[in-house]
Design an enzyme around this catalytic site. Sequence first.
Site, PDB file in Angstrom:
ATOM      1  N   ASP A   1       0.032  -3.951   5.762  1.00 28.42           N
ATOM      2  CA  ASP A   1      -0.546  -3.739   7.088  1.00 28.42           C
ATOM      3  C   ASP A   1      -1.995  -4.211   7.050  1.00 28.42           C
ATOM      4  O   ASP A   1      -2.685  -3.959   6.057  1.00 28.42           O
ATOM      5  CB  ASP A   1      -0.506  -2.260   7.441  1.00 28.42           C
ATOM      6  CG  ASP A   1       0.903  -1.688   7.512  1.00 28.42           C
ATOM      7  OD1 ASP A   1       1.882  -2.400   7.307  1.00 28.42           O
ATOM      8  OD2 ASP A   1       1.024  -0.485   7.753  1.00 28.42           O
TER       9      ASP A   1
ATOM     10  N   HIS B   1       0.867  -1.184   0.000  1.00 29.99           N
ATOM     11  CA  HIS B   1       0.000   0.000   0.000  1.00 29.99           C
ATOM     12  C   HIS B   1       0.896   1.223   0.000  1.00 29.99           C
ATOM     13  O   HIS B   1       2.099   1.121   0.238  1.00 29.99           O
ATOM     14  CB  HIS B   1      -0.955  -0.005   1.199  1.00 29.99           C
ATOM     15  CG  HIS B   1      -0.303   0.091   2.538  1.00 29.99           C
ATOM     16  ND1 HIS B   1       0.663  -0.802   2.970  1.00 29.99           N
ATOM     17  CD2 HIS B   1      -0.454   0.974   3.557  1.00 29.99           C
ATOM     18  CE1 HIS B   1       1.052  -0.476   4.194  1.00 29.99           C
ATOM     19  NE2 HIS B   1       0.400   0.598   4.572  1.00 29.99           N
TER      20      HIS B   1
ATOM     21  N   ASP C   1       5.804   4.953   4.840  1.00 31.16           N
ATOM     22  CA  ASP C   1       6.814   4.068   5.437  1.00 31.16           C
ATOM     23  C   ASP C   1       7.057   2.811   4.604  1.00 31.16           C
ATOM     24  O   ASP C   1       8.064   2.129   4.807  1.00 31.16           O
ATOM     25  CB  ASP C   1       6.446   3.708   6.890  1.00 31.16           C
ATOM     26  CG  ASP C   1       5.052   3.115   7.042  1.00 31.16           C
ATOM     27  OD1 ASP C   1       4.130   3.546   6.334  1.00 31.16           O
ATOM     28  OD2 ASP C   1       4.872   2.208   7.885  1.00 31.16           O
ATOM     29  N   HIS C   2       6.177   2.521   3.657  1.00 32.79           N
ATOM     30  CA  HIS C   2       6.338   1.318   2.824  1.00 32.79           C
ATOM     31  C   HIS C   2       6.902   1.616   1.435  1.00 32.79           C
ATOM     32  O   HIS C   2       7.211   0.676   0.694  1.00 32.79           O
ATOM     33  CB  HIS C   2       4.987   0.593   2.678  1.00 32.79           C
ATOM     34  CG  HIS C   2       4.521  -0.008   3.962  1.00 32.79           C
ATOM     35  ND1 HIS C   2       4.511  -1.357   4.196  1.00 32.79           N
ATOM     36  CD2 HIS C   2       4.099   0.571   5.114  1.00 32.79           C
ATOM     37  CE1 HIS C   2       4.079  -1.594   5.428  1.00 32.79           C
ATOM     38  NE2 HIS C   2       3.819  -0.426   5.999  1.00 32.79           N
TER      39      HIS C   2
ATOM     40  N   HIS D   1       1.248   3.907   1.912  1.00 30.03           N
ATOM     41  CA  HIS D   1       1.697   4.694   3.062  1.00 30.03           C
ATOM     42  C   HIS D   1       3.214   4.881   2.970  1.00 30.03           C
ATOM     43  O   HIS D   1       3.954   3.953   2.602  1.00 30.03           O
ATOM     44  CB  HIS D   1       1.314   4.009   4.373  1.00 30.03           C
ATOM     45  CG  HIS D   1      -0.114   4.296   4.778  1.00 30.03           C
ATOM     46  ND1 HIS D   1      -0.845   3.474   5.612  1.00 30.03           N
ATOM     47  CD2 HIS D   1      -0.933   5.331   4.462  1.00 30.03           C
ATOM     48  CE1 HIS D   1      -2.056   3.994   5.786  1.00 30.03           C
ATOM     49  NE2 HIS D   1      -2.136   5.108   5.089  1.00 30.03           N
TER      50      HIS D   1
ATOM     51  N   HIS E   1       6.679  -5.627  11.254  1.00 29.33           N
ATOM     52  CA  HIS E   1       6.055  -4.296  11.364  1.00 29.33           C
ATOM     53  C   HIS E   1       5.769  -3.981  12.838  1.00 29.33           C
ATOM     54  O   HIS E   1       4.665  -3.644  13.239  1.00 29.33           O
ATOM     55  CB  HIS E   1       4.746  -4.258  10.540  1.00 29.33           C
ATOM     56  CG  HIS E   1       4.220  -2.866  10.275  1.00 29.33           C
ATOM     57  ND1 HIS E   1       3.374  -2.226  11.136  1.00 29.33           N
ATOM     58  CD2 HIS E   1       4.431  -2.002   9.254  1.00 29.33           C
ATOM     59  CE1 HIS E   1       3.049  -1.030  10.638  1.00 29.33           C
ATOM     60  NE2 HIS E   1       3.695  -0.874   9.499  1.00 29.33           N
TER      61      HIS E   1
END
Lengths: 296, 296
Positions: free
Chosen positions: B205, B61, B65-66, B63, B263
């Site tokens: 996540d 996804h 941080d990914h 976001h 994570h």
Amino acid sequence: MIKITFLGTSGSTPTKDRNLPSVALEYNGEILLFDCGEGTQRQAIFYSVNISKISKIFISHIHGDHIIGLAGLTRTLALNNREKPLYIFVPAGEEKSIIKLLDFDNINFKYSIIIEGIKSGIISKGDSYTIRAFKLKHSIPTYGFVFKENDKIKFDKKECSKLGIKDLMFNELKKNGKININNNIIKLSDITYVVNGKKIVYATDTRPSIGTVNAAKNADLLIHEATYDESKKNLAKERMHSTAAEAAKIAKKANCKKLALFHISSRYKNEDILKTESTVIFKNSFIPKDGMTIEI
Amino acid sequence: MIKITFLGTSGSTPTKDRNLPSVALEYNGEILLFDCGEGTQRQAIFYSVNISKISKIFISHIHGDHIIGLAGLTRTLALNNREKPLYIFVPAGEEKSIIKLLDFDNINFKYSIIIEGIKSGIISKGDSYTIRAFKLKHSIPTYGFVFKENDKIKFDKKECSKLGIKDLMFNELKKNGKININNNIIKLSDITYVVNGKKIVYATDTRPSIGTVNAAKNADLLIHEATYDESKKNLAKERMHSTAAEAAKIAKKANCKKLALFHISSRYKNEDILKTESTVIFKNSFIPKDGMTIEI
């Protein structure tokens, strides 16, 4: 006291030992960040730089290795519930690149990020410092930055005592610029002296330039890129970078006190050659490792 | 052999010990990357993952941080003169975010970057594997990924020897599906058996989900997010994440062989509680540290 932490000292690509460029300057509880390569937020954790104290970020130019860290840093500040604004200074005309980088997912930052396009001249003033930008010579618009602590006016205590100045008289002197003691007019300038503010100069990425010499005149510290050694001076020219010797010549001409060689090419497993080539021209040369701090 | 390297195992923000999410899966000389948090390219240096071998990157996804690590990784590949294309798989409809992130400075990559919008189902096939995407339950469109090695058909050597099959007969068997030995018809299926290909599942996540149970059925390894411990299960719910115990229940229901808790929230200085809460439900739980490798 000015505390400088070298958060990342590599150029273009990271290495095991060196991350991408970023320098934190802490002064009076405020942190000014110069460039923000990928991974800067984690380097700050490694080297105890409190990112919540960052008030202003000065971006030399928009090559990825100098700015990609902004995307994560700004998000982490948001997750940490930052409220105060963050100023990002970037060469005028390049603001949209920073906006694209920060806003790739249409995030709604709950604190203000103010992106200011800069040209040469004074671009920011703090409580007791100014930041001046000056043009560098690179493949895209690039600026160096001069951090200049304000000069301080100090009373010459010995002279004051000799002339019988004490207590409340100082307030009158400061207010009126002079005082009358026994019909003797004493001017503020008679009993004060100037302490020059410290000066730190950050110059990367760039060919050696007379603009840098002028900006770095008598600087306490010049942080200058030294991507290559002398055997690669043609490559330095072609790619608009500097050799360590070229950086040293700038520091010498500018009569700097110290020179930090910075933005070291990832090809150097051992950078001794850069230090050697610089030191022979300018004695007070050093190559900071990531995490090194220096107090000025 | 499948070699998995945990390049980053933190969630949302990095810590001294854990970088942002990324997992490298090496198989037959090719590396598949799952997510690419900021600093992934440097983690790859730390942990000897050769980024030039990366052929495909699977983004769960968008976001930050990914994905922020994509910006630097793709530039370093360009500086390394990459020529072969790079495939980036991203939830359909989110392609433009990746484009903005990669292209903030209008860079001209000299190799092809192919960004493919994905939905549930098989999204990629390799020489002897397939990748299937399945929906996760998060605050924005998010997918998990199943790496499935193709099943292999092997000869039962004992049975072959008993029936007198040798040398060139194998080629005839493979070609015709049967062979006649002394008027005895032997079918391929009489003397072969199936070796199931290995299965690795990456799920972050997400809230715990029946979709993950189905996708992870009998997996050799389930990498599942475990952002929180049980005392924060309401927070997990609210933020669309999982607790370690919830991850363990998924692994148990799916009859997985191993569970990697992934994570991990940066709040945990010591993650023992997560391991304890998971292990009590699913024995073969572990919390990989950054740089840990596992061979399957």
